[in-house]
Design a protein around this motif. Structure first.
Motif, short mmCIF file in Angstrom:
data_model
loop_
_atom_site.label_atom_id
_atom_site.label_comp_id
_atom_site.label_asym_id
_atom_site.label_seq_id
_atom_site.Cartn_x
_atom_site.Cartn_y
_atom_site.Cartn_z
N GLU A 1 0.83 -1.10 -0.14
CA GLU A 1 0.19 -0.43 0.46
C GLU A 1 1.16 1.13 -0.07
O GLU A 1 1.90 1.88 0.96
N GLU A 2 0.40 1.80 -0.84
CA GLU A 2 1.12 3.71 -0.55
C GLU A 2 0.55 4.80 -1.27
O GLU A 2 -1.07 4.19 -1.76
N LYS A 3 0.34 5.93 -0.81
CA LYS A 3 -0.46 7.28 -0.61
C LYS A 3 -0.29 7.12 -2.40
O LYS A 3 0.92 6.93 -2.57
N GLY A 4 -0.83 7.99 -3.17
CA GLY A 4 -1.28 8.44 -4.35
C GLY A 4 -2.72 7.86 -5.31
O GLY A 4 -3.62 6.54 -4.08
N ASP A 5 -3.39 8.56 -5.96
CA ASP A 5 -4.41 7.89 -6.93
C ASP A 5 -4.52 6.67 -7.81
O ASP A 5 -3.04 6.75 -7.62
N SER A 6 -5.86 7.10 -7.55
CA SER A 6 -5.56 5.45 -9.28
C SER A 6 -4.65 5.57 -10.64
O SER A 6 -3.53 4.21 -10.70
N GLU A 7 -4.51 6.81 -10.70
CA GLU A 7 -3.82 6.70 -11.61
C GLU A 7 -2.56 7.29 -11.73
O GLU A 7 -1.56 6.77 -12.88
N ASN A 8 -2.26 7.05 -10.81
CA ASN A 8 -0.05 7.55 -10.19
C ASN A 8 -0.38 5.82 -10.93
O ASN A 8 0.81 5.79 -10.66
N PHE A 9 -0.88 4.93 -10.32
CA PHE A 9 -0.23 3.51 -10.09
C PHE A 9 -0.64 3.19 -11.11
O PHE A 9 0.10 2.15 -12.13
N VAL A 10 -1.83 3.47 -12.67
CA VAL A 10 -1.67 2.88 -13.09
C VAL A 10 -0.27 3.70 -13.92
O VAL A 10 0.32 2.94 -15.39
N GLN A 11 0.47 4.71 -14.11
CA GLN A 11 1.14 5.52 -14.46
C GLN A 11 2.62 4.38 -14.36
O GLN A 11 3.25 3.71 -14.85
N LYS A 12 2.31 3.72 -13.26
CA LYS A 12 3.66 3.30 -13.23
C LYS A 12 3.70 2.28 -13.46
O LYS A 12 4.76 1.40 -13.86
N VAL A 13 2.40 1.58 -13.72
CA VAL A 13 2.95 -0.03 -14.63
C VAL A 13 2.66 0.78 -15.68
O VAL A 13 3.86 -0.77 -16.47
N VAL A 14 2.17 1.69 -16.74
CA VAL A 14 3.26 1.77 -18.21
C VAL A 14 4.31 2.05 -18.26
O VAL A 14 4.99 1.83 -19.23
N LYS A 15 5.03 2.96 -16.65
CA LYS A 15 6.37 3.84 -17.19
C LYS A 15 7.24 1.97 -16.71
O LYS A 15 8.54 1.93 -16.88
N LYS A 16 6.83 1.18 -16.39
CA LYS A 16 6.98 0.17 -16.61
C LYS A 16 7.97 -0.17 -14.81
O LYS A 16 8.60 -0.54 -13.82
N GLU A 17 7.61 1.12 -13.45
CA GLU A 17 8.06 0.99 -12.50
C GLU A 17 7.74 0.06 -11.63
O GLU A 17 7.68 -0.80 -10.58
#
Length: 466
Positions: free
Chosen positions: A185-201
């Motif tokens: 679990e981390e702070k942040g909105d859902s789209e921030n996590f989607v961006q991390k998936v897109v960027k392979k983070e």
């Protein structure tokens, strides 16, 4: 290499400590802030004139596009506030736990974050009638080894938004299928996590199904086909001791469901993927860029001359012209800052359709107003509001209100006092006072004008970098 090391470290820790679904959860604060919520219900909200709502900054909730505020929750809340006859003040948060804290402490009145109604959450707040239903999906990149069944989550690491319902859903999956995976679990909105998936983070996250589908339209390499949880009701949250507000929202929901308004808003933000993609990826969107308008450079130059935050000046420009250089009002005001012909001439604007001339003409007028009010209202934040009112209705009418504040023993260096008497300039008892030079005025419109700009400025400050 770094990613492989990180995953190996996760797995080692999980092996040592066992329960992967809960290991990363931090110990929650022991303060039971929900047990004694601040007593504040509909009557007090209407009396003060505004309602405060907590929203996400996302392509489906709330964002800025070409200076304009947009989003599903924003438009719904704005309609509800209008129905109450009050103004809407938004608080942008991604931390759900913090949202419940602010609600119970009386810092907010509604949480509008498409919350799933759960037994645990009903301890913190009471919920409105459902505004719709949402399921959740796994977000991952398209690849030959993609996860296409729950069982394949074995030994995976899933990053999710803190305090969302997703963790409970994933823990239920573990129990139901007898599998073991890890949740971070981390702070942040859902789209921030989607961006991390897109960027392979990260490799995996969980989001609401509609958010996943909208983002899968933006990004060809995303897969959102694996359902984690079927659809369930989502609603807004209010304090447990605000039954009148809850009733008012429920009545509004019933009316808007009958009229088709809620379905229309849902279609606009969740089903029209092409338009959502265009808005979200525009350089003039707070989601993709940090620009408000094509004239940001000019506005920044003008703001520097004034000593203002450029986002404040941008708020004024948006209010006046929507950044349209050819805009002309019914009264004949023209240009980015909607100057009247006599003002254009006075401040040296030869071509009002030229963005630079138009803007700097308005800036020079604002400098004149700043000089006019500097000694009478020395505090800059208070003076800015007085200047904005003067820009709208004329400094003569505002000066009349200032004189009335002095006469009645109020703090004439304070915008609240000046605005009070400005609104009273439509009352014969006040506009016929001998100290009033310009007589009748619809001062309430100028006060609303200032409020509109300051509310927009608050949004720009939160969503656009300085």
């Amino acid at each position: 290499m770094k990613k492989a090391f990180t995953i190996t470290l996760y797995l080692l820790v999980f092996t040592l400590f066992g329960v992967q679904c809960t290991f990363f959860e931090k110990e929650k604060k022991q303060e039971n802030y929900w047990e004694n919520p601040v007593p504040l219900d509909l009557e007090e909200i209407v009396k003060r004139g505004y309602i405060r709502a907590i929203v996400d900054n996302s392509s489906t909730s709330y964002y800025i596009y070409r200076g304009r505020r947009m989003g599903y929750e924003f438009e719904m809340l704005r309609n509800f506030a209008s129905n109450l006859g009050v103004r809407l003040h938004l608080i942008v948060k991604s931390d759900i736990d913090e949202a419940f804290y602010l609600l119970n402490k009386g810092k907010a009145d509604i949480i509008a974050m498409n919350l799933e109604v759960t037994e645990e959450r009903q301890k913190f707040a009471q919920f409105t009638e459902p505004l719709g239903q949402m399921g959740t999906v796994l977000v991952q990149r398209k690849q030959p080894s993609k996860i296409d069944s729950v069982e394949k989550l074995e030994n995976k690491v899933i990053h999710i938004r803190k305090d969302a319902v997703y963790k409970a859903q994933l823990c239920e999956l573990q129990k139901a299928h007898g599998i073991s995976f890890s949740v971070l679990e981390e702070k942040g909105d859902s789209e921030n996590f989607v961006q991390k998936v897109v960027k392979k983070e990260i490799d995996y996250t969980i989001v609401d199904r509609v958010v996943g589908l909208v983002n899968a339209t933006y990004y060809d390499n995303l897969d959102v086909s694996l359902e984690i949880s079927p659809k369930s009701d989502v609603a807004w949250a209010v304090r447990t001791n605000a039954p009148d507000l809850q009733k008012s929202i429920n009545e509004w929901i019933g009316q808007k469901n009958k009229s088709g308004y809620i379905n229309m808003m849902y279609a606009k933000y969740f089903q029209n993927s092409k338009n959502s993609y265009f808005r979200s990826n525009s350089p003039f969107s707070s989601l993709a860029g940090n620009n408000i308008s094509p004239f940001d450079g000019l506005i920044q130059k003008g703001a520097e001359t004034l000593g203002w935050d450029w986002r404040l000046l941008a708020s004024l420009v948006y209010k006046e012209s929507r950044f349209d250089t050819a805009a002309t009002s019914y009264a004949g005001a023209v240009g980015l800052l909607q100057l009247m012909p006599v003002t254009l001439e006075r401040f040296g604007v030869e071509d009002p359709n030229d963005p630079l001339q138009s803007l700097m003409g308005g800036v020079n007028y604002l400098r004149y107003l700043d000089k006019f009010w500097r000694e009478r209202v020395p505090e800059s934040n208070e003076r800015i509001k007085v200047i904005l009112a003067s820009y709208n209705i004329g400094h003569g009418h505002v000066e009349d209100a200032w004189k009335l504040a002095v006469k009645y023993g109020k703090n004439a260096q304070n915008w609240e006092s000046i605005s009070h008497f400005l609104k009273l300039k439509s009352d014969p008892e006040y506009y016929r006072d001998p100290i009033v030079n310009l007589g009748f005025a619809k001062g309430h419109l100028a006060v609303n004008y200032v409020d509109d700009i300051m509310i927009l400025y608050d949004s720009y400050r939160v969503l656009i970098e300085p």
